[in-house]
Design an enzyme around this catalytic site. Structure first.
Site, PDB file in Angstrom:
ATOM      1  N   LYS A   1      -7.088   2.439  -2.921  1.00 51.93           N
ATOM      2  CA  LYS A   1      -7.758   3.300  -1.819  1.00 51.93           C
ATOM      3  C   LYS A   1      -8.503   4.475  -2.416  1.00 51.93           C
ATOM      4  CE  LYS A   1      -6.507   5.853   2.260  1.00 51.93           C
ATOM      5  NZ  LYS A   1      -5.780   5.773   3.611  1.00 51.93           N
TER       6      LYS A   1
ATOM      7  N   TRP B   1       0.863  -1.048  -0.038  1.00 51.93           N
ATOM      8  CA  TRP B   1      -0.120   0.062   0.059  1.00 51.93           C
ATOM      9  C   TRP B   1       0.796   1.127   0.089  1.00 51.93           C
ATOM     10  CZ3 TRP B   1      -0.347   4.130   3.600  1.00 51.93           C
ATOM     11  CH2 TRP B   1      -1.348   5.049   3.231  1.00 51.93           C
TER      12      TRP B   1
HETATM   13  C1  RNT Z   1      -3.969   2.758   4.554  1.00 50.51           C
HETATM   14  C2  RNT Z   1      -4.100   1.163   4.378  1.00 50.51           C
HETATM   15  C3  RNT Z   1      -2.996   0.420   4.682  1.00 50.51           C
HETATM   16  C4  RNT Z   1      -2.664   0.781   6.351  1.00 50.51           C
HETATM   17  C5  RNT Z   1      -1.516  -0.093   6.896  1.00 50.51           C
HETATM   18  C6  RNT Z   1      -0.604   0.342   8.117  1.00 50.51           C
HETATM   19  O1  RNT Z   1      -5.089   3.431   4.168  1.00 50.51           O
HETATM   20  O2  RNT Z   1      -5.339   0.728   4.783  1.00 50.51           O
HETATM   21  O3  RNT Z   1      -3.340  -0.862   4.664  1.00 50.51           O
HETATM   22  O4  RNT Z   1      -3.399   0.892   7.109  1.00 50.51           O
HETATM   23  O5  RNT Z   1      -0.682  -0.588   5.871  1.00 50.51           O
END
Ligand code: RNT
Ligand code: ZN
Length: 422
Positions: A232, A189
């Protein structure tokens, strides 16, 4: 199997009969449940802080709010807190680690220099506790991500830095998979995006696709490590544009044969992820879930037993997707006891799966025969079937506290350990 309290056992026997009348084999459901691992996110234990020696603050458009006392300050503290949580959660599970939780022996080891040896303690601890490990490159909380871009950065040298970090992360994932004999899922991510309307939405996406291809260039046995990519919609400071959007990663995962990560907080506020599971699984063998709870925004609240969670659990359990859907949790609440936060969310995930596994096949047969009246009646009756008795029995037979009894242990741990961390 530990001895089960007589009253719990009676309640369980009555519940079993009630379910049997609906065509549900409770013992079979419990066996299936005991084989579904949940990957606990290590970052609930210290508000996504990590153990690097840079003294960094959390960036990347994510946020842990609250200042409840007792957060873990060292790997040993985090492991102790996790052990407490695992002791209160029925079943055998996993731990999801972020790269900046490595142990660097007081040295400054930058992200492009991390190695499996920095995770040796985590691996031996996982082995001792019978846990599998999952992994994540940490592409935030770092000077080289400060302007909001990492793998899609316009500057080639910055991209190169993060590509190297992600390559090393996959190798660490593979080392974990190998050492434990349990496949590691390494999830990428990145926070890349813009606060305000971009003039060019294309170039960063082209760069991201190219960077990811470089990250995944080396073939790694899927027995050791599986790669996942996490889309996202927006973050704090990336409200207008996120480079790695849902469509970007859906296309990327399908074309490159990667796992897609569905985070429950990464869509429009009323958009759930449950319905996406059967859609994307038509086109990819496996996915990763980040089970979370957004409240008004991607706030990462502790997972509760609500309809959204049940819908996710149902899609997994009723369709027999438990081998194709890797279940991870992703929330960070600093306003309550952090060990309790893990325990609440994980027990709820398991409990939702149990409820779903106990779902009566009659609902499906009513649907198949076109009798939607009966389907609705059975769906509503299912809400008050005696799954609580089955859950209590399951907890007790797995040797963990029944119902709210676990809280006493967390309070004791808070008094004995957490409050001394001031
Ligand atoms: C961020 C993502 C990601 C993080 C973690 C800490 O929006 O959800 O997965 O929350 O990697
Ligand atoms: Zn996530």
């Amino acid at each position: 199997m530990p001895k089960v309290n007589r009253n719990n056992h009676l309640s369980y026997e009555l519940a079993k009969e009630r379910y049997a009348a609906l065509g549900v084999d409770v013992a079979h459901a419990l066996k299936t449940l005991s084989q579904i691992p949940i990957s606990l996110h290590c970052w609930q234990g210290d508000d996504v802080g990590g153990f690097e020696n840079f003294g960094g603050t959390l960036t990347g458009g994510i946020m842990a709010t609250g200042n409840y006392p007792g957060k873990a300050r060292t790997p040993d503290e985090l492991r102790a807190d996790l052990e407490k949580a695992y002791s209160l959660i029925p079943g055998r599970h996993r731990l999801n680690l972020h790269a900046f939780y490595g142990e660097f022996g007081g040295k400054k080891v930058d992200r492009d220099a991390i190695e499996p040896k920095h995770f040796a303690n985590w691996i031996s601890w996982a082995r001792k506790n019978g846990l599998g490990l999952d992994f994540n490159p940490t592409c935030f909380s770092h000077p080289k991500s400060a302007d909001g871009f990492t793998l899609s950065h316009a500057d080639k040298s910055v991209r190169k830095f993060w590509i190297e970090h992600c390559i090393r992360s996959r190798e660490i994932g593979a080392a974990m998979g190998k050492a434990l004999g349990k496949t590691c899922v390494t999830n990428v991510w990145i926070p890349d995006g813009m606060k305000d309307t971009p003039a060019d939405r294309v170039a960063p996406r082209e760069r991201l696709a190219e960077s990811l291809d470089a990250v995944f260039k080396k073939a790694i046995s899927p027995k050791l490590n599986l790669d996942a990519v996490e889309p996202k919609l927006f973050g704090i400071g990336s409200e207008s544009y996120v480079v790695g959007s849902h469509e970007f990663y859906l296309g990327y995962a399908v074309s490159r044969k990667k796992l897609l990560t569905l985070d429950a907080g990464h869509y429009h506020p009323t958009e759930g992820i449950a319905d996406k599971i059967s859609s994307v699984l038509q086109f990819m063998p496996e996915i990763l879930l980040h089970v979370s709870r957004g409240v008004r925004w991607d706030s990462d609240h502790v997972v509760i037993l609500n309809d959204d969670l049940l819908a996710i659990a149902r899609e997994i359990a009723v369709n027999g997707f438990e081998k194709r859907v890797h279940i991870g949790l992703d929330y960070f609440d600093a306003s309550i006891n952090r060990v309790a936060a893990w325990t609440i969310g994980t027990r709820n995930m398991i409990r939702a799966l149990l409820i779903a596994l106990l779902e009566t096949p009659l609902i499906r047969s009513a649907e198949a025969s076109g009798d939607y009246t009966t389907r609705l009646v059975l769906q509503e009756e299912a809400r008050t079937l005696p799954f609580g008795a089955v859950w209590d029995y399951y907890c007790e037979s797995q040797g963990v506290p029944v119902a709210e009894a676990w809280l006493g242990e967390v309070k004791q741990y808070e008094r004995d350990v957490l409050l001394n961390r001031r």
